[in-house]
Every structure is written in C-alpha cells, then in structure tokens.
Design a protein around this motif. Structure first.
Motif, mmCIF file in Angstrom:
data_model
loop_
_atom_site.group_PDB
_atom_site.id
_atom_site.type_symbol
_atom_site.label_atom_id
_atom_site.label_comp_id
_atom_site.label_asym_id
_atom_site.label_seq_id
_atom_site.Cartn_x
_atom_site.Cartn_y
_atom_site.Cartn_z
ATOM 1 N N ASP A 96 0.805 -1.224 0.000
ATOM 2 C CA ASP A 96 0.000 0.000 0.000
ATOM 3 C C ASP A 96 0.838 1.274 0.000
ATOM 4 O O ASP A 96 0.306 2.355 -0.237
ATOM 5 N N ASP A 97 2.135 1.184 0.224
ATOM 6 C CA ASP A 97 2.983 2.374 0.136
ATOM 7 C C ASP A 97 2.973 2.957 -1.274
ATOM 8 O O ASP A 97 3.226 4.144 -1.464
ATOM 9 N N TYR A 98 2.689 2.142 -2.278
ATOM 10 C CA TYR A 98 2.719 2.581 -3.666
ATOM 11 C C TYR A 98 1.462 3.354 -4.067
ATOM 12 O O TYR A 98 1.417 3.922 -5.155
ATOM 13 N N ASP A 99 0.445 3.382 -3.212
ATOM 14 C CA ASP A 99 -0.788 4.095 -3.543
ATOM 15 C C ASP A 99 -0.488 5.580 -3.781
ATOM 16 O O ASP A 99 0.142 6.232 -2.957
ATOM 17 N N GLY A 100 -0.917 6.072 -4.920
ATOM 18 C CA GLY A 100 -0.728 7.478 -5.254
ATOM 19 C C GLY A 100 0.582 7.793 -5.947
ATOM 20 O O GLY A 100 0.817 8.945 -6.317
ATOM 21 N N LEU A 101 1.432 6.795 -6.147
ATOM 22 C CA LEU A 101 2.690 7.030 -6.847
ATOM 23 C C LEU A 101 2.389 7.373 -8.303
ATOM 24 O O LEU A 101 1.632 6.671 -8.973
ATOM 25 N N SER A 102 2.967 8.460 -8.796
ATOM 26 C CA SER A 102 2.731 8.847 -10.188
ATOM 27 C C SER A 102 3.908 9.662 -10.688
ATOM 28 O O SER A 102 4.731 10.132 -9.911
ATOM 29 N N GLY A 103 3.966 9.805 -11.992
ATOM 30 C CA GLY A 103 5.015 10.606 -12.618
ATOM 31 C C GLY A 103 5.802 9.818 -13.633
ATOM 32 O O GLY A 103 5.347 8.800 -14.162
ATOM 33 N N ALA A 104 7.004 10.286 -13.906
ATOM 34 C CA ALA A 104 7.872 9.623 -14.875
ATOM 35 C C ALA A 104 8.378 8.302 -14.301
ATOM 36 O O ALA A 104 8.611 8.194 -13.098
ATOM 37 N N PRO A 105 8.529 7.286 -15.141
ATOM 38 C CA PRO A 105 9.031 5.997 -14.655
ATOM 39 C C PRO A 105 10.434 6.125 -14.069
ATOM 40 O O PRO A 105 11.271 6.864 -14.573
ATOM 41 N N SER A 106 10.657 5.394 -12.977
ATOM 42 C CA SER A 106 11.972 5.408 -12.341
ATOM 43 C C SER A 106 12.231 4.052 -11.705
ATOM 44 O O SER A 106 11.328 3.236 -11.540
ATOM 45 N N THR A 107 13.478 3.857 -11.311
ATOM 46 C CA THR A 107 13.841 2.623 -10.618
ATOM 47 C C THR A 107 13.409 2.737 -9.160
ATOM 48 O O THR A 107 12.981 3.798 -8.710
ATOM 49 N N ALA A 108 13.558 1.670 -8.417
ATOM 50 C CA ALA A 108 13.172 1.670 -7.001
ATOM 51 C C ALA A 108 13.993 2.674 -6.193
ATOM 52 O O ALA A 108 13.546 3.148 -5.160
ATOM 53 N N THR A 109 15.163 3.021 -6.674
ATOM 54 C CA THR A 109 15.992 4.000 -5.964
ATOM 55 C C THR A 109 15.709 5.429 -6.409
ATOM 56 O O THR A 109 16.300 6.367 -5.893
ATOM 57 N N GLY A 110 14.833 5.591 -7.399
ATOM 58 C CA GLY A 110 14.465 6.926 -7.862
ATOM 59 C C GLY A 110 15.191 7.384 -9.105
ATOM 60 O O GLY A 110 14.932 8.466 -9.613
ATOM 61 N N ALA A 111 16.113 6.579 -9.617
ATOM 62 C CA ALA A 111 16.838 6.951 -10.836
ATOM 63 C C ALA A 111 15.914 6.823 -12.043
ATOM 64 O O ALA A 111 15.066 5.933 -12.101
ATOM 65 N N ALA A 112 16.071 7.711 -12.988
ATOM 66 C CA ALA A 112 15.237 7.692 -14.195
ATOM 67 C C ALA A 112 15.524 6.428 -15.009
ATOM 68 O O ALA A 112 16.660 5.952 -15.055
ATOM 69 N N LEU A 113 14.483 5.895 -15.636
ATOM 70 C CA LEU A 113 14.640 4.731 -16.504
ATOM 71 C C LEU A 113 14.925 5.216 -17.918
ATOM 72 O O LEU A 113 14.161 6.003 -18.474
ATOM 73 N N SER A 114 16.015 4.775 -18.499
ATOM 74 C CA SER A 114 16.333 5.189 -19.866
ATOM 75 C C SER A 114 15.419 4.449 -20.846
ATOM 76 O O SER A 114 15.017 3.318 -20.610
ATOM 77 N N GLY A 115 15.074 5.119 -21.918
ATOM 78 C CA GLY A 115 14.231 4.518 -22.943
ATOM 79 C C GLY A 115 12.746 4.716 -22.714
ATOM 80 O O GLY A 115 11.927 4.194 -23.456
ATOM 81 N N TYR A 116 12.378 5.447 -21.678
ATOM 82 C CA TYR A 116 10.959 5.648 -21.377
ATOM 83 C C TYR A 116 10.585 7.128 -21.330
ATOM 84 O O TYR A 116 9.682 7.517 -20.603
#
Length: 163
Positions: A96-116
């Motif tokens: 349930d911690d993920y509820d409301g998560l939104s925005g640009a795709p990122s890794t679990a550590t918050g780094a941006a995902l390349s190619g997206y």
C-alpha cells in the motif's frame, strides 16, 4: 495532301496531370497513416515491459506494514492504504505504500529509466478482498496506469493476497 500530327493536345495533358495528382495524393495519404501508427506496437511492448517491472517490485513487498518479514503469521488487522509517515520510494516496504505514486518511470531508488521518455505511470492501491472471494481485508488491488507518448493509455491490474 493531309498532314498528320502526332502528340497530345493541351486538354489531354491537363486531364493526365489531374489523374496522376489524385492517385499520388491517395498513395501519400496511405503512407502517412501507416507511418503514424508504426510506433504503436513498440509503445505497447514498452508499456507491458514497464508494467512488469513495477508489478514485480510491488508484489514482492509485504502485504502490510505490520506483516512480519516472510509473511508469517499473517496480518490480521484492518486493510490500510497509504505510505506511513514520510516514506519515499526507496523506503517503500509494503504494497500500500505505492498508492498514489505517479510521474515519470523510475527505478526503485528513484533513478530515471532510460528509454521511457514521454511515458508516465500512476498507481492506485485499494482493499479488494471481496472482489476475489475473500474477506475485505484479505487482498489488495493494484491498478497501474501507463500513459505512452501520443496519449496512448494502458491499464494493468494485479491482486496481492494476505498470506
């Protein structure tokens, strides 16, 4: 003596040009339609891959913050939704911690995902035990919406049971 002239008249040339113009316009229109949709399958495949990445991460977490590591004994309290305190994605430890998560795709550590670039995600978690034939507090529904470039929208849903 009659002289014969070989060639085309001006009217014939104009009619030929009009016919060729109409044919070329139709062919160019068809090519532009095909070219505009050529990215659709690529974006669909990338959206599925992105959804798999997020769902794997979420479903590998504990059912609830009060659930002990390993899941036994199972959590017997009420179904709760939302991050506890001031957690960020790097410290999410239950579904349930993920509820409301939104925005640009990122890794679990918050780094941006390349190619997206151009993609965005939105996650909603809700108590949904009754939807799968369990008591209300026994399952959570995870809804993941992905928006691809061109405003293509893809929705994915998974359930995490309390076990």
């Amino acid at each position: 003596m009659r002289s014969t002239h070989n060639g085309a008249t001006l009217v014939e040339l104009v009619i030929t040009i009009v016919i060729i113009s109409v044919a070329i316009a139709g062919v160019v229109g068809a090519f532009s339609l095909i070219a505009g949709r050529s990215a659709d399958p690529l974006n669909q495949a990338r959206a599925v891959k992105l959804a798999q990445l997020y769902m794997d991460e979420i479903l590998s977490q504990k059912y609830d913050d009060q659930t002990p590591q390993g899941g036994f004994p199972k959590y017997t309290g009420l179904c709760t939704i939302g991050a506890e305190g001031s957690e960020d994605r790097a410290t999410f430890d239950d579904v349930d911690d993920y509820d409301g998560l939104s925005g640009a795709p990122s890794t679990a550590t918050g780094a941006a995902l390349s190619g997206y670039s151009g993609f965005s995600i939105s996650i909603a978690v809700s108590c949904a035990g009754t939807e799968v034939g369990l008591p209300a507090a026994e399952a959570k529904r995870i809804d993941l919406d992905i928006t691809a470039p061109g405003n293509q929208s893809f929705s994915f849903t998974a359930y995490r049971a309390n076990f």
